[in-house]
Design a protein around this motif. Structure first.
Motif, PDB file in Angstrom:
ATOM      1  N   LYS A   2       0.827  -1.203   0.000  1.00 52.27           N
ATOM      2  CA  LYS A   2       0.000   0.000   0.000  1.00 52.27           C
ATOM      3  C   LYS A   2       0.866   1.260   0.000  1.00 52.27           C
ATOM      4  CE  LYS A   2      -4.078   1.866   2.237  1.00 52.27           C
ATOM      5  NZ  LYS A   2      -5.064   1.650   3.286  1.00 52.27           N
ATOM      6  N   ARG A   3       1.937   1.245   0.789  1.00 50.51           N
ATOM      7  CA  ARG A   3       2.840   2.406   0.867  1.00 50.51           C
ATOM      8  C   ARG A   3       3.646   2.604  -0.410  1.00 50.51           C
ATOM      9  NH1 ARG A   3       4.311  -0.030   5.606  1.00 50.51           N
ATOM     10  NH2 ARG A   3       6.436  -0.357   4.877  1.00 50.51           N
ATOM     11  N   THR A   4       4.006   1.521  -1.086  1.00 53.32           N
ATOM     12  CA  THR A   4       4.895   1.621  -2.243  1.00 53.32           C
ATOM     13  C   THR A   4       4.170   1.640  -3.585  1.00 53.32           C
ATOM     14  OG1 THR A   4       5.185  -0.778  -2.323  1.00 53.32           O
ATOM     15  CG2 THR A   4       6.777   0.487  -1.005  1.00 53.32           C
ATOM     16  N   GLY A   5       2.874   1.358  -3.580  1.00 54.60           N
ATOM     17  CA  GLY A   5       2.125   1.358  -4.833  1.00 54.60           C
ATOM     18  C   GLY A   5       2.110   0.024  -5.551  1.00 54.60           C
ATOM     19  N   ASN A   6       2.786  -0.977  -4.998  1.00 58.85           N
ATOM     20  CA  ASN A   6       2.705  -2.319  -5.574  1.00 58.85           C
ATOM     21  C   ASN A   6       1.349  -2.911  -5.219  1.00 58.85           C
ATOM     22  OD1 ASN A   6       5.485  -2.786  -6.703  1.00 58.85           O
ATOM     23  ND2 ASN A   6       6.014  -2.233  -4.609  1.00 58.85           N
ATOM     24  N   GLU A   7       0.870  -3.840  -6.028  1.00 57.77           N
ATOM     25  CA  GLU A   7      -0.474  -4.393  -5.824  1.00 57.77           C
ATOM     26  C   GLU A   7      -0.412  -5.726  -5.075  1.00 57.77           C
ATOM     27  OE1 GLU A   7      -4.457  -5.679  -8.354  1.00 57.77           O
ATOM     28  OE2 GLU A   7      -2.643  -5.063  -9.414  1.00 57.77           O
ATOM     29  N   TYR A   8      -0.996  -5.740  -3.886  1.00 59.72           N
ATOM     30  CA  TYR A   8      -1.095  -6.967  -3.101  1.00 59.72           C
ATOM     31  C   TYR A   8      -2.286  -7.748  -3.645  1.00 59.72           C
ATOM     32  CZ  TYR A   8      -1.466 -10.101   0.847  1.00 59.72           C
ATOM     33  OH  TYR A   8      -1.523 -11.220   1.643  1.00 59.72           O
ATOM     34  N   LEU A   9      -2.035  -8.916  -4.223  1.00 52.70           N
ATOM     35  CA  LEU A   9      -3.089  -9.691  -4.876  1.00 52.70           C
ATOM     36  C   LEU A   9      -3.787 -10.670  -3.940  1.00 52.70           C
ATOM     37  CD1 LEU A   9      -1.241 -10.489  -8.208  1.00 52.70           C
ATOM     38  CD2 LEU A   9      -2.914  -8.672  -7.770  1.00 52.70           C
ATOM     39  N   GLY A  10      -3.145 -11.015  -2.831  1.00 50.63           N
ATOM     40  CA  GLY A  10      -3.769 -11.946  -1.895  1.00 50.63           C
ATOM     41  C   GLY A  10      -2.781 -12.961  -1.378  1.00 50.63           C
ATOM     42  N   GLU A  11      -3.313 -13.936  -0.702  1.00 51.65           N
ATOM     43  CA  GLU A  11      -2.485 -14.959  -0.076  1.00 51.65           C
ATOM     44  C   GLU A  11      -3.217 -16.277  -0.067  1.00 51.65           C
ATOM     45  OE1 GLU A  11      -3.392 -14.418   4.583  1.00 51.65           O
ATOM     46  OE2 GLU A  11      -2.487 -12.710   3.576  1.00 51.65           O
ATOM     47  N   LYS A  12      -2.451 -17.339   0.120  1.00 48.76           N
ATOM     48  CA  LYS A  12      -3.029 -18.671   0.190  1.00 48.76           C
ATOM     49  C   LYS A  12      -2.255 -19.466   1.231  1.00 48.76           C
ATOM     50  CE  LYS A  12      -4.018 -22.743  -2.645  1.00 48.76           C
ATOM     51  NZ  LYS A  12      -3.478 -23.768  -1.797  1.00 48.76           N
ATOM     52  N   GLN A  13      -2.971 -20.076   2.149  1.00 46.22           N
ATOM     53  CA  GLN A  13      -2.351 -20.932   3.154  1.00 46.22           C
ATOM     54  C   GLN A  13      -1.942 -22.241   2.502  1.00 46.22           C
ATOM     55  OE1 GLN A  13      -1.541 -20.301   6.325  1.00 46.22           O
ATOM     56  NE2 GLN A  13      -2.282 -18.222   6.051  1.00 46.22           N
ATOM     57  N   ASP A  14      -0.755 -22.694   2.824  1.00 45.35           N
ATOM     58  CA  ASP A  14      -0.265 -23.980   2.353  1.00 45.35           C
ATOM     59  C   ASP A  14       0.130 -24.772   3.601  1.00 45.35           C
ATOM     60  OD1 ASP A  14       0.761 -26.022   0.660  1.00 45.35           O
ATOM     61  OD2 ASP A  14       1.316 -24.512  -0.815  1.00 45.35           O
ATOM     62  N   LYS A  15       0.673 -25.950   3.441  1.00 48.17           N
ATOM     63  CA  LYS A  15       1.056 -26.765   4.594  1.00 48.17           C
ATOM     64  C   LYS A  15       2.294 -26.176   5.265  1.00 48.17           C
ATOM     65  CE  LYS A  15      -0.877 -30.970   2.735  1.00 48.17           C
ATOM     66  NZ  LYS A  15      -0.654 -32.330   2.261  1.00 48.17           N
ATOM     67  N   GLY A  16       2.096 -25.471   6.382  1.00 41.38           N
ATOM     68  CA  GLY A  16       3.194 -24.944   7.163  1.00 41.38           C
ATOM     69  C   GLY A  16       3.730 -23.586   6.724  1.00 41.38           C
ATOM     70  N   PHE A  17       3.152 -23.003   5.683  1.00 42.34           N
ATOM     71  CA  PHE A  17       3.598 -21.685   5.228  1.00 42.34           C
ATOM     72  C   PHE A  17       2.481 -21.001   4.444  1.00 42.34           C
ATOM     73  CE2 PHE A  17       4.639 -24.562   1.809  1.00 42.34           C
ATOM     74  CZ  PHE A  17       4.433 -23.843   0.642  1.00 42.34           C
ATOM     75  N   THR A  18       2.712 -19.753   4.104  1.00 39.37           N
ATOM     76  CA  THR A  18       1.734 -18.976   3.345  1.00 39.37           C
ATOM     77  C   THR A  18       2.364 -18.500   2.050  1.00 39.37           C
ATOM     78  OG1 THR A  18       0.797 -18.202   5.441  1.00 39.37           O
ATOM     79  CG2 THR A  18       0.130 -17.017   3.460  1.00 39.37           C
ATOM     80  N   ARG A  19       1.563 -18.498   0.983  1.00 41.39           N
ATOM     81  CA  ARG A  19       1.979 -17.962  -0.317  1.00 41.39           C
ATOM     82  C   ARG A  19       1.340 -16.582  -0.469  1.00 41.39           C
ATOM     83  NH1 ARG A  19       3.617 -22.107  -3.921  1.00 41.39           N
ATOM     84  NH2 ARG A  19       3.394 -24.154  -2.960  1.00 41.39           N
ATOM     85  N   PHE A  20       2.163 -15.589  -0.766  1.00 45.70           N
ATOM     86  CA  PHE A  20       1.697 -14.218  -0.977  1.00 45.70           C
ATOM     87  C   PHE A  20       1.955 -13.838  -2.422  1.00 45.70           C
ATOM     88  CE2 PHE A  20       3.074 -14.656   3.398  1.00 45.70           C
ATOM     89  CZ  PHE A  20       1.999 -14.128   4.099  1.00 45.70           C
ATOM     90  N   TYR A  21       1.056 -13.027  -2.982  1.00 43.71           N
ATOM     91  CA  TYR A  21       1.171 -12.644  -4.392  1.00 43.71           C
ATOM     92  C   TYR A  21       1.170 -11.127  -4.518  1.00 43.71           C
ATOM     93  CZ  TYR A  21       0.171 -17.533  -4.923  1.00 43.71           C
ATOM     94  OH  TYR A  21       0.234 -18.900  -4.822  1.00 43.71           O
ATOM     95  N   ILE A  22       2.195 -10.614  -5.206  1.00 44.02           N
ATOM     96  CA  ILE A  22       2.362  -9.174  -5.374  1.00 44.02           C
ATOM     97  C   ILE A  22       2.641  -8.877  -6.845  1.00 44.02           C
ATOM     98  CG2 ILE A  22       3.799  -7.179  -4.771  1.00 44.02           C
ATOM     99  CD1 ILE A  22       4.584  -8.737  -2.210  1.00 44.02           C
ATOM    100  N   ARG A  23       1.911  -7.883  -7.382  1.00 45.46           N
ATOM    101  CA  ARG A  23       2.176  -7.408  -8.749  1.00 45.46           C
ATOM    102  C   ARG A  23       3.002  -6.123  -8.641  1.00 45.46           C
ATOM    103  NH1 ARG A  23      -1.068  -8.748 -12.868  1.00 45.46           N
ATOM    104  NH2 ARG A  23      -2.882  -8.707 -11.490  1.00 45.46           N
ATOM    105  N   LYS A  24       4.144  -6.100  -9.322  1.00 45.60           N
ATOM    106  CA  LYS A  24       5.009  -4.923  -9.275  1.00 45.60           C
ATOM    107  C   LYS A  24       4.358  -3.757 -10.009  1.00 45.60           C
ATOM    108  CE  LYS A  24       9.554  -3.135 -10.135  1.00 45.60           C
ATOM    109  NZ  LYS A  24      10.934  -3.422 -10.495  1.00 45.60           N
ATOM    110  N   LYS A  25       4.467  -2.561  -9.411  1.00 49.78           N
ATOM    111  CA  LYS A  25       3.881  -1.370 -10.041  1.00 49.78           C
ATOM    112  C   LYS A  25       4.649  -0.968 -11.275  1.00 49.78           C
ATOM    113  CE  LYS A  25       6.457   1.989  -7.383  1.00 49.78           C
ATOM    114  NZ  LYS A  25       6.431   3.173  -6.625  1.00 49.78           N
TER     115      LYS A  25
END
Length: 86
Positions: A63-86
């Motif tokens: 939000k601060r940098t203008g990149n787009e946070y697309l969401g996240e997905k829980q996996d076994k023991g970790f989380t996957r995060f998705y970001i689109r570069k501005k």
């Protein structure tokens, strides 16, 4: 409580994956910044993280940098995060 958008992973074409599993704050965020510097605008970075703080750090940083946070997905023991570069 904060709202998190969950996306179907099948719909996201990942251009690069950053494995930050096992790293503690602030390393996942610092490595994410560095990885995004290498990507062209519009490309998508997938970040794998086990650090619970990453769930707050990445969306607010995007939000601060203008990149787009697309969401996240829980996996076994970790989380996957998705970001689109501005």
């Amino acid at each position: 409580m904060t709202w998190r958008r969950f996306l179907a992973v099948e719909e996201i074409k990942v251009d690069e994956t950053l494995d930050a599993r096992g790293l503690s704050c602030p390393m996942p965020l610092l490595r994410t910044k560095k990885a995004l510097q290498k990507l062209l605008s519009g490309k998508i970075l997938e970040v794998l993280s086990t650090d619970p703080g990453t769930r707050n750090d990445l969306p607010s940083w995007c939000k601060r940098t203008g990149n787009e946070y697309l969401g996240e997905k829980q996996d076994k023991g970790f989380t996957r995060f998705y970001i689109r570069k501005k």
